[in-house]
Design a protein around this motif. Sequence first.
Motif, mmCIF file in Angstrom:
data_model
loop_
_atom_site.group_PDB
_atom_site.id
_atom_site.type_symbol
_atom_site.label_atom_id
_atom_site.label_comp_id
_atom_site.label_asym_id
_atom_site.label_seq_id
_atom_site.Cartn_x
_atom_site.Cartn_y
_atom_site.Cartn_z
ATOM 1 N N TRP A 141 -55.339 13.519 107.280
ATOM 2 C CA TRP A 141 -54.189 14.427 107.349
ATOM 3 C C TRP A 141 -53.128 14.181 106.283
ATOM 4 C CZ3 TRP A 141 -55.503 18.358 110.043
ATOM 5 C CH2 TRP A 141 -56.326 18.224 111.155
ATOM 6 N N PRO A 153 -43.904 21.147 102.668
ATOM 7 C CA PRO A 153 -44.662 20.604 103.806
ATOM 8 C C PRO A 153 -44.717 19.082 103.866
ATOM 9 C CG PRO A 153 -45.848 22.433 102.799
ATOM 10 C CD PRO A 153 -44.708 22.114 101.907
ATOM 11 N N TYR A 154 -44.467 18.403 102.741
ATOM 12 C CA TYR A 154 -44.500 16.939 102.762
ATOM 13 C C TYR A 154 -43.468 16.362 103.728
ATOM 14 C CZ TYR A 154 -47.635 16.573 98.740
ATOM 15 O OH TYR A 154 -48.725 16.652 97.905
ATOM 16 N N PHE A 155 -42.356 17.064 103.920
ATOM 17 C CA PHE A 155 -41.308 16.531 104.795
ATOM 18 C C PHE A 155 -41.752 16.503 106.256
ATOM 19 C CE2 PHE A 155 -38.976 18.122 101.055
ATOM 20 C CZ PHE A 155 -38.347 16.947 100.685
ATOM 21 N N LEU A 156 -42.816 17.249 106.576
ATOM 22 C CA LEU A 156 -43.357 17.196 107.931
ATOM 23 C C LEU A 156 -44.028 15.853 108.209
ATOM 24 C CD1 LEU A 156 -44.962 20.769 108.086
ATOM 25 C CD2 LEU A 156 -42.726 20.058 108.963
ATOM 26 N N TYR A 157 -44.322 15.089 107.155
ATOM 27 C CA TYR A 157 -44.961 13.785 107.321
ATOM 28 C C TYR A 157 -43.973 12.685 107.715
ATOM 29 C CZ TYR A 157 -49.278 15.436 105.011
ATOM 30 O OH TYR A 157 -50.438 16.094 104.697
ATOM 31 N N TRP A 158 -42.689 12.986 107.762
ATOM 32 C CA TRP A 158 -41.688 11.941 107.952
ATOM 33 C C TRP A 158 -41.964 11.100 109.212
ATOM 34 C CZ3 TRP A 158 -38.230 9.376 105.262
ATOM 35 C CH2 TRP A 158 -37.290 8.594 105.947
ATOM 36 N N ARG A 159 -42.260 11.755 110.310
ATOM 37 C CA ARG A 159 -42.499 11.028 111.566
ATOM 38 C C ARG A 159 -43.934 10.515 111.656
ATOM 39 N NH1 ARG A 159 -40.107 13.875 116.816
ATOM 40 N NH2 ARG A 159 -40.611 11.775 117.551
ATOM 41 N N PHE A 160 -44.818 11.155 110.956
ATOM 42 C CA PHE A 160 -46.236 10.802 111.018
ATOM 43 C C PHE A 160 -46.557 9.589 110.149
ATOM 44 C CE2 PHE A 160 -50.486 11.595 109.043
ATOM 45 C CZ PHE A 160 -51.273 11.381 110.168
#
Length: 368
Positions: free
Chosen positions: A32, A283-290
């Motif tokens: 992912w 969309p990279y900022f959606l990885y912050w918590r992941f």
Amino acid sequence: MKKEQEEGKPEFENILAEVGDYGAFQKSLVRWFLFPGVVPLAWFSLNIVFFMSVPDHWCHVSELLKSNLSVKEQQILIRPVEKQHGVEELSNCEMRDFNYSQILVDLLEGSQVKSILSRYNSTSNIPCPSGWMYDQTLYDNTASKQWDLVCDKDPMPSLVFTLTGVGSVLATPVYGGLSDRIGRKLTFFLCVFVTLVSGIASLFVPNFIAFLVLRMVNGGLSPTLFQLPYILLFEIVGTDKRTEMMTIGSIAWTVGLCTLPLFAYLLRNWVLLGLVTTCFCIPYFLYWRFLPESPRWLVSMKRYDEAVVILTRIAERNGSPVPDNLVERLKNVEKEAAREKQIDTAHNVTVLFRYRNLRKHFIFLTLI
């Protein structure tokens, strides 16, 4: 035998093996983050190649635009033939010294191009006085076309690529040091943010100098953005899986390279291409918590409790037991790293040339 091998490993490698050095947690990041995260890197890192593409061009003659001549017929009347390296080519930067107002009258009266050429035959040429016309077979507009980076400004597209490389040389040590100071995760998102802002701003600035500066800033981020996804994975997988991480990332980069021309082909306009490709930063900022911070880096900064949280999360996801005395073991890791660092500081850049193999590899990599 296995126990002896484990004892020969650095302590952090042993801890990583206990929590799972390539289990469900790491595979999820590969699936992912690493692969889908590297593909768009090629899009907004190399869109500049299409921005600076220079279409075929010739002198702008407003009189001929009022005629019903095809583009090819207009070029016959405008472009003289010149020799370059022994090969005859149509000139991009000069035009025939004709009276095009009279030619327009002749055309409206039904004269043919061939008869006009024979009647107005002239051996003298002049530089383009009114700008250029551009072939639109491949592009509706490029940055080179927008700022007329042709003829006397012909070196300018190459200058953009050169300064992009200079930006990489100057910025990579800065961002590399920053990742050691504030962490891999925060540096990655900082680079994504600066890439997004500088990339979009460069599309709408009113002059070429501002564009040049912003593209230099933008290009300076590409190596760091390319490296950090690998580093984040390298530091939480076993040593035997690190080559695989590089291979997967390289395949993803190649997929990005192969699909970027499709964007350019479909969008045709450099501003639209820049907007679409650069907005893939969002969309990279959606990885912050992941995305986890590197536990190795946390240990080096003596943030043991945070490292324990991440290692516990890895163990639970991988179905492994959480190692005992984890904080104490991580402190030992940091102490050992500190001792090694003291030894390393005794060396300087001359060590790169002191040993034959190291010298050879350094020279080859530098040339490449």
